[in-house]
Scaffold this motif. Structure first.
Motif, PDB file in Angstrom:
ATOM      1  N   CYS A   1      -9.373   1.426   8.691  1.00 52.78           N
ATOM      2  CA  CYS A   1      -8.101   1.393   9.439  1.00 52.78           C
ATOM      3  C   CYS A   1      -6.946   2.061   8.693  1.00 52.78           C
ATOM      4  CB  CYS A   1      -7.734  -0.045   9.774  1.00 52.78           C
ATOM      5  SG  CYS A   1      -7.279  -1.008   8.323  1.00 52.78           S
ATOM      6  N   HIS A   2      -7.107   2.376   7.420  1.00 53.31           N
ATOM      7  CA  HIS A   2      -6.070   3.023   6.607  1.00 53.31           C
ATOM      8  C   HIS A   2      -4.894   2.100   6.275  1.00 53.31           C
ATOM      9  CE1 HIS A   2      -7.363   7.357   6.746  1.00 53.31           C
ATOM     10  NE2 HIS A   2      -8.031   6.899   7.771  1.00 53.31           N
ATOM     11  N   ALA A   3      -4.952   0.844   6.673  1.00 52.75           N
ATOM     12  CA  ALA A   3      -3.814  -0.054   6.410  1.00 52.75           C
ATOM     13  C   ALA A   3      -3.564  -0.162   4.908  1.00 52.75           C
ATOM     14  CB  ALA A   3      -4.073  -1.430   7.009  1.00 52.75           C
ATOM     15  N   CYS A   4      -4.635  -0.229   4.129  1.00 56.39           N
ATOM     16  CA  CYS A   4      -4.461  -0.377   2.677  1.00 56.39           C
ATOM     17  C   CYS A   4      -3.809   0.869   2.094  1.00 56.39           C
ATOM     18  CB  CYS A   4      -5.806  -0.623   2.002  1.00 56.39           C
ATOM     19  SG  CYS A   4      -7.052   0.604   2.415  1.00 56.39           S
ATOM     20  N   ALA A   5      -4.182   2.026   2.618  1.00 54.89           N
ATOM     21  CA  ALA A   5      -3.621   3.276   2.106  1.00 54.89           C
ATOM     22  C   ALA A   5      -2.126   3.346   2.418  1.00 54.89           C
ATOM     23  CB  ALA A   5      -4.345   4.466   2.721  1.00 54.89           C
TER      24      ALA A   5
ATOM     25  N   CYS B   1      -0.889  -1.814  -8.888  1.00 50.93           N
ATOM     26  CA  CYS B   1       0.286  -2.588  -8.476  1.00 50.93           C
ATOM     27  C   CYS B   1       0.760  -3.542  -9.561  1.00 50.93           C
ATOM     28  CB  CYS B   1      -0.006  -3.358  -7.181  1.00 50.93           C
ATOM     29  SG  CYS B   1      -0.143  -2.292  -5.758  1.00 50.93           S
ATOM     30  N   ILE B   2       0.892  -3.014 -10.774  1.00 46.77           N
ATOM     31  CA  ILE B   2       1.404  -3.873 -11.863  1.00 46.77           C
ATOM     32  C   ILE B   2       2.716  -4.532 -11.473  1.00 46.77           C
ATOM     33  CG2 ILE B   2       0.305  -2.809 -13.880  1.00 46.77           C
ATOM     34  CD1 ILE B   2       2.841  -1.078 -14.105  1.00 46.77           C
ATOM     35  N   ASP B   3       3.480  -3.855 -10.617  1.00 44.33           N
ATOM     36  CA  ASP B   3       4.776  -4.445 -10.260  1.00 44.33           C
ATOM     37  C   ASP B   3       4.639  -5.501  -9.171  1.00 44.33           C
ATOM     38  OD1 ASP B   3       4.016  -2.340  -8.604  1.00 44.33           O
ATOM     39  OD2 ASP B   3       5.601  -1.028  -9.373  1.00 44.33           O
ATOM     40  N   ARG B   4       3.419  -5.804  -8.765  1.00 41.80           N
ATOM     41  CA  ARG B   4       3.190  -6.980  -7.898  1.00 41.80           C
ATOM     42  C   ARG B   4       2.445  -8.051  -8.695  1.00 41.80           C
ATOM     43  NH1 ARG B   4       3.247  -6.362  -2.079  1.00 41.80           N
ATOM     44  NH2 ARG B   4       1.874  -8.190  -2.003  1.00 41.80           N
ATOM     45  N   ILE B   5       1.349  -7.626  -9.330  1.00 44.16           N
ATOM     46  CA  ILE B   5       0.473  -8.636  -9.946  1.00 44.16           C
ATOM     47  C   ILE B   5       1.163  -9.364 -11.104  1.00 44.16           C
ATOM     48  CG2 ILE B   5      -1.618  -7.433  -9.232  1.00 44.16           C
ATOM     49  CD1 ILE B   5      -1.938  -6.294 -11.957  1.00 44.16           C
ATOM     50  N   GLU B   6       2.215  -8.744 -11.663  1.00 47.92           N
ATOM     51  CA  GLU B   6       2.931  -9.400 -12.761  1.00 47.92           C
ATOM     52  C   GLU B   6       4.326  -9.810 -12.340  1.00 47.92           C
ATOM     53  OE1 GLU B   6       3.023  -6.121 -15.500  1.00 47.92           O
ATOM     54  OE2 GLU B   6       1.093  -6.683 -16.357  1.00 47.92           O
ATOM     55  N   ASN B   7       4.607  -9.723 -11.047  1.00 47.43           N
ATOM     56  CA  ASN B   7       5.984  -9.897 -10.581  1.00 47.43           C
ATOM     57  C   ASN B   7       6.328 -11.374 -10.429  1.00 47.43           C
ATOM     58  OD1 ASN B   7       8.393  -9.932  -9.210  1.00 47.43           O
ATOM     59  ND2 ASN B   7       7.923  -8.074  -8.039  1.00 47.43           N
ATOM     60  N   GLN B   8       7.215 -11.852 -11.290  1.00 46.69           N
ATOM     61  CA  GLN B   8       7.574 -13.277 -11.255  1.00 46.69           C
ATOM     62  C   GLN B   8       8.503 -13.573 -10.075  1.00 46.69           C
ATOM     63  OE1 GLN B   8       5.940 -15.313 -13.267  1.00 46.69           O
ATOM     64  NE2 GLN B   8       4.956 -13.437 -14.015  1.00 46.69           N
ATOM     65  N   ASN B   9       9.041 -12.534  -9.438  1.00 43.02           N
ATOM     66  CA  ASN B   9      10.013 -12.770  -8.364  1.00 43.02           C
ATOM     67  C   ASN B   9       9.357 -12.926  -6.996  1.00 43.02           C
ATOM     68  OD1 ASN B   9      11.895 -12.317 -10.390  1.00 43.02           O
ATOM     69  ND2 ASN B   9      11.894 -10.109  -9.968  1.00 43.02           N
ATOM     70  N   ILE B  10       8.030 -12.751  -6.933  1.00 40.62           N
ATOM     71  CA  ILE B  10       7.387 -12.940  -5.633  1.00 40.62           C
ATOM     72  C   ILE B  10       6.439 -14.132  -5.744  1.00 40.62           C
ATOM     73  CG2 ILE B  10       7.569 -10.524  -4.908  1.00 40.62           C
ATOM     74  CD1 ILE B  10       4.694 -10.098  -5.737  1.00 40.62           C
ATOM     75  N   PRO B  11       6.183 -14.795  -4.607  1.00 40.94           N
ATOM     76  CA  PRO B  11       5.323 -15.988  -4.634  1.00 40.94           C
ATOM     77  C   PRO B  11       3.956 -15.688  -5.250  1.00 40.94           C
ATOM     78  CG  PRO B  11       6.205 -15.623  -2.415  1.00 40.94           C
ATOM     79  CD  PRO B  11       6.655 -14.480  -3.259  1.00 40.94           C
ATOM     80  N   GLU B  12       3.416 -16.683  -5.947  1.00 42.37           N
ATOM     81  CA  GLU B  12       2.125 -16.573  -6.628  1.00 42.37           C
ATOM     82  C   GLU B  12       1.092 -15.838  -5.768  1.00 42.37           C
ATOM     83  OE1 GLU B  12       1.638 -18.726  -9.697  1.00 42.37           O
ATOM     84  OE2 GLU B  12       0.049 -17.230 -10.014  1.00 42.37           O
TER      85      GLU B  12
ATOM     86  N   PRO C   1      -2.611  -6.731  -5.565  1.00 40.42           N
ATOM     87  CA  PRO C   1      -2.257  -5.378  -5.139  1.00 40.42           C
ATOM     88  C   PRO C   1      -1.926  -5.300  -3.647  1.00 40.42           C
ATOM     89  CG  PRO C   1      -4.134  -5.296  -6.594  1.00 40.42           C
ATOM     90  CD  PRO C   1      -3.860  -6.750  -6.331  1.00 40.42           C
ATOM     91  N   ALA C   2      -1.044  -4.387  -3.312  1.00 44.61           N
ATOM     92  CA  ALA C   2      -0.615  -4.240  -1.918  1.00 44.61           C
ATOM     93  C   ALA C   2      -1.801  -3.978  -0.997  1.00 44.61           C
ATOM     94  CB  ALA C   2       0.388  -3.099  -1.807  1.00 44.61           C
ATOM     95  N   CYS C   3      -2.745  -3.177  -1.466  1.00 40.26           N
ATOM     96  CA  CYS C   3      -3.887  -2.817  -0.610  1.00 40.26           C
ATOM     97  C   CYS C   3      -4.762  -4.028  -0.326  1.00 40.26           C
ATOM     98  CB  CYS C   3      -4.719  -1.721  -1.261  1.00 40.26           C
ATOM     99  SG  CYS C   3      -5.343  -2.174  -2.889  1.00 40.26           S
ATOM    100  N   VAL C   4      -4.851  -4.913  -1.335  1.00 35.34           N
ATOM    101  CA  VAL C   4      -5.683  -6.108  -1.171  1.00 35.34           C
ATOM    102  C   VAL C   4      -5.016  -7.064  -0.197  1.00 35.34           C
ATOM    103  CG1 VAL C   4      -6.621  -8.129  -2.361  1.00 35.34           C
ATOM    104  CG2 VAL C   4      -6.725  -5.872  -3.440  1.00 35.34           C
TER     105      VAL C   4
END
Ligand SMILES: Nc1nc2c(c(=O)[nH]1)N[C@H]1C(S)=C(S)[C@@H](COP(=O)(O)OP(=O)(O)OC[C@H]3O[C@@H](n4cnc5c(=O)[nH]c(N)nc54)[C@H](O)[C@@H]3O)O[C@H]1N2
Ligand SMILES: Nc1nc2c(c(=O)[nH]1)N[C@H]1C(S)=C(S)[C@@H](COP(=O)(O)OP(=O)(O)OC[C@H]3O[C@@H](n4cnc5c(=O)[nH]c(N)nc54)[C@H](O)[C@@H]3O)O[C@H]1N2
Ligand code: SF4
Ligand code: SF4
Ligand code: SF4
Ligand code: SF4
Ligand code: SF4
Ligand SMILES: [Mo]
Lengths: 315, 819, 250
Positions: free
Chosen positions: C25-29, C145-156, C161-164
């Motif tokens: 579906c390309h959603a992850c891309a 997506c280091i800026d998600r997986i380590e991001n303390q400002n977003i819920p656990e 990663p965004a694609c996941v």
């Protein structure tokens, strides 16, 4: 692979420059040169000029030329870095060597050591250039054992041709000064023929099946690429030269860059006299055309593993 | 699609129902590439395949998308699903693998049908004095009220029927099920007969029938959930036949779609897998009575200038008397919905409006007012002629045939070019919106939900939400729905005001959540001025959960039915009887045969007599009978690309990189037969037009079928794309080849639709494909569509995202002023 | 420093992609593009976005392949992004050290402030996973997506990663493939997850799960289940229809 002209020019020009430097070192070692300012300026300006021009052009295709200096930092792991370091280091002894030759009109004593050092570093630099390509597993054909020797041989061939041509401007070059160049040219093309033979018969290293891991289902073919347009990888790695075209180019290279120079230089060696210069110039032009074509093919014929994801069946 | 379901099981596939992803053991999908339920289907398939305890069969001429991950792909020939399904039914009947208990409890299989050929009552249900359908009770040996729970109804045999209410006819009576046996045990529906027509070999059909039976009856599942049936009987567990099905436009976009879809529902009923654990499940507000009560308003006496219409413009016709036609049988509506052209056009027939307006048939119009539909391009059949009709002028007056066109769009679509007045709309990020239960479910089967959208971006251009425009028009025209008695606006707050305070019927409004004075009643309740705040607090959604006992057999589950009635989804809590045998179909058949007060004009009779059948019939897609299959041997289809929404994905640079232009996909073997290879340029010809395309070969495609991605081809300059954009220079729009009218029959041209519902037969198209290196690709138009007023030239480079970098980061300055 | 860090025993973060359920579906891309164009490697430039040759930087691209022939064959949607290899040539060839592999978790990144844009890393990557940004003149790539997986400002639960997070079919999994007991490693073991082009010697961390044959439970049925005829021709009065006459209760 996309044959980028900056890279082709860099590898051939600096190759020739380093080759010339190596020959000069050999002459010095052999002790049968009479160094004088005129020939010295001509030879060293040409050698170092080609090297520098090449190195500069190699920075043109950088996204950030202003950061080029950073490329020296990773000599522990990166052949590109090593090439950079070696290239810079070579300038030291090379300039000393030139100083002795031009100013002190000597190629002995410390000047000789400088010359030998310069020759060795030139050799190392060209070897590094070859290794940059030879170390890329993603382009299986480049990992062929002949790649580095070919780079060295053509450096010497073009350098040698230059040497003879320049010298002929001043004095007719004696046969024993020409035959080695003829030999090197023959060796270079022999190695290149070997390379072509080997890449033509090499068994594929990777296939669309191994790239996707879907071979157990059957033959794998690309149905739809991710995007209908091109992307960077396709532009950079996707270049393919038609087989027929490549074969024709190989013949031309061999003829113009191999046969013609060999005959020309042989003639120059055999009939010493006014024709030497003309013959040598013809030889030089031939070798240059030959090496440019050979280098273009080196890239154009190389297939990159990433293309397996874009429709290539094997590399 | 929806109509077939609503008339049969009071619900539908589409986004109106879903497989029981958790419990199903066998899932059959017919003709789905994407669906409205697209993300839920992907989630469901993911769950189903991850669990690995169910088989997923996809019936589809093309093996892409969902079909690509199916355990079995059945590459059927387009338009032949009806035969395939009837052959499965044939096999189940032949082997007695039928859930008779389910049929007598939940369907009209045991109802007696009058057998009195040549009378006005033939094929109608035998009814008692109280109009109750009757059945033959084998206990008492009497004909009794079919809805009684204490009877042992006969499923076959012949009985003498009580004389009909109007004494017109007596005759025999047979249970509907016997008629079904007669129909489908016939050898014309045997696997061997249908194999060549469907392209599916008989062995496969038998095996699939066997697998269905095995999953339904050998793998029966039971959930220990007590529930109460319609008759108040308590059951301590829920029994499930874990076979589920889903179908979409692959079925409905053919002129035999209604009957084919009904056939699938009948297959489900025979297997007893409607709204049971592991089966197909209704999503609230469905199920509804099959069909629901309201009839379409719009009869001559129901429309008068300056007055609101007597009722809703859409509804459910059950007899010729309900049609919106004049005394000569001519259509009353501009789209000819609910006329003899399409008697039960439950969705209207939008795609015929431009043609009818242009032709002044049934009447000429002054203004054509359209919203959010790219009608000059991808949502019209016969695009080329449609464009001509939009621009055609009357030679006498020099006036446009369609005098004035008002159109509201949010982007520079192809349609914008033909509007006299453009109402530039906001995008969905810039306005309030409402996804209402009154429209369609957005929930799963376990409980109702609805939602709003709130503005998250303030418009940076001169645009206005279309809903606001409509409300203001309503006020200016003084329409009662929008004005108080003193003529002032009823909803001065505009659309948000309307959402919270409009009531369709007392206590029922667009949004079900947080109604009433205390903002705590759901479904029914007084309008709540603060309703939108509550939605926003709850992430813009309202969702409710059914109790476990309400979750299955909703059509016959007392707790559910009571709850649904309270919520206002259904009028009464009576059992919803599934219509194995469809009496409304028979009423139309009888009319066509010359019975009853309202009868079709002569040239309609055959087609209605043939296609309106109380039990599903299969007839070849109409195109096949008009177009020489030898001259046009190939079926041509489109599929939704998952990454693009119809035409308007192309205004997004990311999406257009994925689908910048479309190819024509063809089976490798077929191509070899045509002497075609990958990348060849071809001319694709139908009897109605010709276009250029580049072909691409594939394995997973029916050998008689070519297809392409839908709505990728664009008109030059549309969507503010550059003149040399691939969409308009390499891509193509298949619609140019699809006719909107069938060739004349007895001097009349029927619309290219299903004769029952008027559903556009997009997929009946037949073509031939000819190699042609010199064919012109693209939309063919020389000149590019002009940029609409106020539309800026497009950017040369997009640096979207650079603005998120820290101040002074060098990357912010790269690439000039391009983002 | 582009000599490779000592990795053994350390976390190896990566993706596991299930080819058995990817519907392409390309959603992850698209979500990858959306997140990362504002993230560590921002922006993901699109050249000629509305013109003849739009060319954008994407970290995740969805290919579609056909394997095998005819009905026997299979259509497979194939998402491809950086595999965060254990021995990535893209790192060792880099002359500047801009291309590096993180010691702590094995994530392979590019430092946009020191990259000279020589493109050699893209030549060294057999998987075509490097993305050159012509406008920024530097190499870019999947950042896991280091800026998600380590991001303390977003819920656990959003620290994946965004694609996941976006994959509707749950065909994408994220975790520590260095730890044999992690969920992802277990999944790989259970489903015979495999490496792409092992012959290239990069030791990819990301793993792919192969398409599966139909569930055995039903495959076995397939042979046996052709229903035994209970009904023979002879009209609906036929005694072969006795099954229709069994007593029924409503
Ligand atoms: N991404 C995306 N999603 C969308 C839309 C969109 O434009 N883009 N549009 C939305 C809208 S308005 C709608 S109506 C839905 C439609 O959703 P779908 O019903 O999935 O519509 P199509 O994409 O036309 O898919 C039709 C499928 O039926 C197959 N088919 C064609 N003929 C036959 C046949 O005779 N028999 C069988 N068995 N199969 C057949 C085709 O190969 C195709 O796979 O999607 C909605 N969702
Ligand atoms: N060949 C072929 N043709 C088909 C189909 C097919 O399968 N094959 N499918 C048919 C089906 S099922 C359908 S539903 C139709 C769909 O056809 P359309 O309804 O035309 O679908 P779109 O292309 O999405 O057109 C929607 C229009 O609304 C505009 N728009 C988008 N957002 C907004 C907004 O917020 N406000 C306003 N005012 N406008 C907006 C878009 O710019 C676009 O111009 O296509 C039909 N046509
Ligand atoms: S486009 Fe919107 S509604 Fe359709 S699947 Fe995507 S998110 Fe859902
Ligand atoms: S996939 Fe390519 S870019 Fe990613 S780590 Fe491996 S070699 Fe490097
Ligand atoms: S492009 Fe950048 S990251 Fe890649 S090798 Fe060159 S300097 Fe290193
Ligand atoms: S991990 Fe992040 S960067 Fe990598 S592909 Fe997924 S979304 Fe893109
Ligand atoms: S989002 Fe999931 S299903 Fe869609 S393409 Fe990506 S991996 Fe496949
Ligand atoms: Mo639609």
């Amino acid at each position: 692979m996309h044959p980028a002209y900056s890279v082709i020019f860099f590898t051939t020009a600096s190759g020739a420059g380093y080759g010339l430097l190596i020959w000069l070192a050999l002459l010095a070692a052999a002790g049968n040169v009479v160094p004088n300012p005129v020939s010295g300026i001509a030879l060293f300006v040409l050698a170092l000029g080609l090297i520098t021009a090449g190195l500069l052009s190699s920075t043109f295709h950088l996204g950030h030329p202003e950061r080029a200096w950073r490329a020296m930092s990773q000599w522990r792991s990166s052949w590109l870095s090593r090439e950079g370091v070696a290239a810079v280091i070579t300038y030291g002894p090379a300039l000393l060597f030139a100083l002795g030759w031009i100013v002190f009109e000597s190629t002995g004593g410390i000047w000789l050591y400088a010359g030998l050092a310069a020759g060795v570093m030139a050799l190392v630099t060209v070897a590094c250039t070859g290794m940059i390509y030879a170390s890329l597993r993603a382009i299986p054909r480049w990992t062929d054992a002949t790649v580095v020797p070919v780079y060295l041989a053509f450096a010497l061939a073009t350098g040698g041709a230059l040497l003879v041509a320049i010298y002929s401007v001043f004095t007719p070059v004696p046969p024993h000064g020409i035959w080695p160049v003829v030999v090197v040219i023959i060796v270079a093309w022999a190695l290149k023929l070997l390379y072509w033979r080997r890449i033509d018969n090499a068994a594929p290293v990777a296939t669309a099946e191994s790239a996707t891991g879907l071979g157990h289902i059957g033959k794998v073919r690309l149905f739809e690429a991710p995007h209908t347009g091109e992307n960077y990888i396709m532009r950079e790695m996707g270049y393919r030269v038609a087989r027929k075209h490549a074969v024709r180019l190989r013949r031309i290279a061999l003829l113009v860059g191999g046969a013609v120079p060999v005959i020309a230089f042989a003639a120059a060696a055999l009939f010493i006299g006014p024709i030497t210069l003309v013959a040598a110039l013809i030889g030089l032009i031939g070798v240059s055309i030959g090496v440019l074509t050979e280098r273009w093919l080196f890239f154009a014929e190389a297939e990159h593993a990433s293309m397996l994801y874009y429709g290539a069946s094997d590399v | 699609m929806a109509a077939a379901g609503i008339y049969t099981i009071g619900g539908s596939f589409w986004e109106f129902g879903e497989p029981d992803w958790e419990n199903t053991r066998y899932f059959m999908m017919f003709g789905v590439a994407e669906d409205h339920d697209s993300n839920p289907i992907k989630m469901g398939l993911g769950k189903l395949k991850t669990k690995g305890q169910a088989k997923f069969v996809s019936v589809n001429p093309v093996r892409t998308g969902y079909s690509a991950i199916a355990d079995e792909w059945v590459g059927i020939r387009p338009g032949s699903d009806g035969l395939f399904v009837m052959a499965l039914i044939h096999e189940l009947l032949r082997s007695g693998k039928v859930d008779l208990e389910f049929l007598v409890r939940y369907t009209n299989a045991h109802w007696l049908v009058r057998h009195a050929p040549g009378t006005a009552e033939h094929g109608l249900f035998v009814r008692g004095d109280d109009d109750q359908p009757l059945a033959f009770d084998r206990k008492s040996g009497e004909v009794v009220d079919a809805s009684r729970t204490d009877i042992d109804p006969a499923m076959r045999g012949r009985f003498t029927a009580p004389v009909s209410a109007d004494n017109s006819s007596g005759g025999d009576a047979v249970p509907a099920f016997e008629l079904l046996l007669e129909r489908y045990l016939d050898s014309r529906y045997s696997p061997d007969t249908v194999a060549p027509q469907t392209g599916i070999d008989a062995e496969t059909i038998r095996r699939i029938a066997g697998e269905l039976a095995h999953a339904a009856f050998e793998q029966e599942i039971t959930l220990d959930i007590p529930w109460t049936d319609w008759a108040g009987r308590k059951h301590d567990k829920m029994v499930g036949r874990p076979v589920s099905m889903h179908a979409m436009r692959g079925i409905s976009a053919h002129s035999n779609g209604f009957q084919t879809c009904r056939a699938i529902h009948i297959l489900q009923m025979l297997l007893g897998s409607i709204d049971c654990p592991g089966g197909f499940r209704y999503k609230p507000p469905f199920p509804r009575p099959a069909p629901p009560g309201p009839k379409p308003a719009g009869k001559a006496d129901q429309v008068s200038p300056g007055k609101p219409m007597a009722g809703p413009p859409l509804g459910f016709v059950t007899a010729p008397e309900d049609l919106l036609v004049d005394d000569d049988g001519k259509a009353l509506r501009i789209d000819k919905a609910y006329s003899w052209d399409a008697p039960i056009a439950a969705h209207g027939m939008m795609h015929t409006v431009i043609r009818n307006a242009w032709a002044g048939d049934p009447y000429p119009i002054d203004v054509l007012f359209m919203f959010m539909a790219n009608m000059s391009w991808n949502s019209s059949m016969n695009t080329t002629e449609t464009i001509d009709m939009l621009t055609d002028t009357d030679p006498e007056t020099g006036e446009y045939k369609i005098p004035k066109i008002i159109y509201s769009d949010a982007f520079q679509s192809e349609m914008v070019a033909y509007a006299d007045l453009i109402l530039p709309d906001t995008t969905y990020l810039e306005r309030w919106d409402c996804i209402s239960l009154l429209d369609r479910p957005i929930c799963d089967a376990d409980g109702p939900a609805d939602a709003i959208r709130q503005p998250v971006v303030t418009p940076d251009r001169d645009v206005r939400p279309f809903q606001e425009v409509l409300i203001e028009l309503g006020v200016r025209l003084g329409l009662p729905a929008f004005t108080k008695d003193d003529g002032t606006a009823k909803f001065p707050g505009g659309y948000p005001d309307y959402l919270a305070n409009h009531e369709r019927t007392p206590g029922i409004g667009p949004l079900a959540g947080w109604r009433g004075e205390n903002q705590d009643s759901h479904g029914r309740g007084a309008a709540n001025p603060n309703q939108l705040e509550r939605y926003v607090e709850n992430g813009c959604f309202w969702k409710d959960e059914f109790t476990p006992g309400q979750r299955y057999y909703k059509h016959a589950n007392r707790d559910y039915l009571n709850h649904a009635a309270e919520m206002g989804w259904i009028g009464s809590a009576d059992q919803i009887v599934l219509q194995l045998y469809s009496e409304p179909m028979q009423r139309f058949k009888l009319a066509a045969q010359g019975f009853g007060a309202v009868q079709p004009p002569e040239h309609y009779r055959d087609r209605i007599a043939e296609t309106f059948d109380p039990l599903p019939v299969w007839y070849a897609p109409f195109e096949d009978s008009y177009t020489d299959p030898n001259a046009y041997p190939i079926h041509a289809l489109t599929q939704r690309p998952m990454a693009i929404y119809h035409s308007w994905g192309s205004q997004n640079t990311w999406l257009r990189q994925i689908h910048g232009w479309n190819k024509l996909y063809m089976n490798r073997k077929t191509a070899e037969g045509h002497g075609l290879t990958d990348g060849d340029k071809v001319r694709v010809e139908s009897p109605y037009g010709s276009i250029g395309a580049v072909i691409s070969l594939m394995e997973g495609c029916n050998t008689d079928t070519v297809w392409t991605w839908n709505a990728i081809g664009k008109k030059k300059g549309a969507w503010n794309l550059s003149k040399d954009a691939p969409e308009s220079n390499k891509g193509f729009l298949l619609n140019h080849l699809i006719t909107d009218l069938l060739p004349p029959k007895d001097g009349y041209r029927f619309a290219n639709t299903d004769p029952i519902t008027g559903q556009a037969a997009w997929f009946d198209l037949r073509v031939r494909v000819i190699k042609d290196d010199s064919v012109e690709l693209g939309d063919g138009s020389k000149s590019a569509m002009p940029r609409a007023p106020g539309v800026e030239p497009a950017k040369k480079r997009s640096r979207y995202g650079a603005q998120f970098l820290p101040e002074g980061d060098w990357r912010r300055k790269r690439g000039g002023d391009s983002s | 420093m582009t000599s490779l860090p000592q990795q053994t025993g350390k976390p190896q973060l990566g993706l596991v992609i299930d080819l058995d359920i990817c519907v392409g579906c390309h959603a992850c891309a698209v979500n990858c593009k959306e997140w990362n164009t504002g993230g560590h490697s921002a922006p993901l430039t699109d050249e000629d976005p509305y013109g003849a040759d739009p060319l954008g930087v994407w970290f995740n691209r969805i290919h579609t392949y056909e394997a095998g022939q005819g009905v026997e064959g299979r259509t497979v949607h194939f998402p491809r992004s950086c595999l965060h290899c254990e021995e990535p040539a893209c790192v060792t060839v880099c002359p500047t050290g801009a291309s590096y592999k993180r010691e702590a978790d094995g994530i392979v990144l590019v430092n946009a402030d020191t990259c000279i844009g020589c493109k050699l890393c893209s030549w060294a990557c057999p998987y075509g996973a490097r993305e050159y940004d012509y406008t920024d003149g530097v190499m870019k790539k999947c950042t896991l997506c280091i800026d998600r997986i380590e991001n303390q400002n977003i819920p656990e639960e959003q620290r994946v990663p965004a694609c996941v997070s976006t994959c509707p079919a749950s065909a994408r999994h994220f975790g520590d493939l260095g730890d044999p007991n992690s969920e992802v490693s277990q999944l790989v073991a259970a489903r015979d997850g495999y490496d792409l082009m092992p012959e290239m010697g990069m030791k990819p961390v990301n793993k792919y799960l192969p398409p599966r044959p139909e569930p055995a439970s039903l495959a076995s049925v397939s042979e046996t289940a052709a229903p035994s005829p209970a009904t023979e021709p002879g009209g609906t009065g036929s005694r072969f229809l006795d099954w229709v006459d069994r007593t029924l209760s409503r």
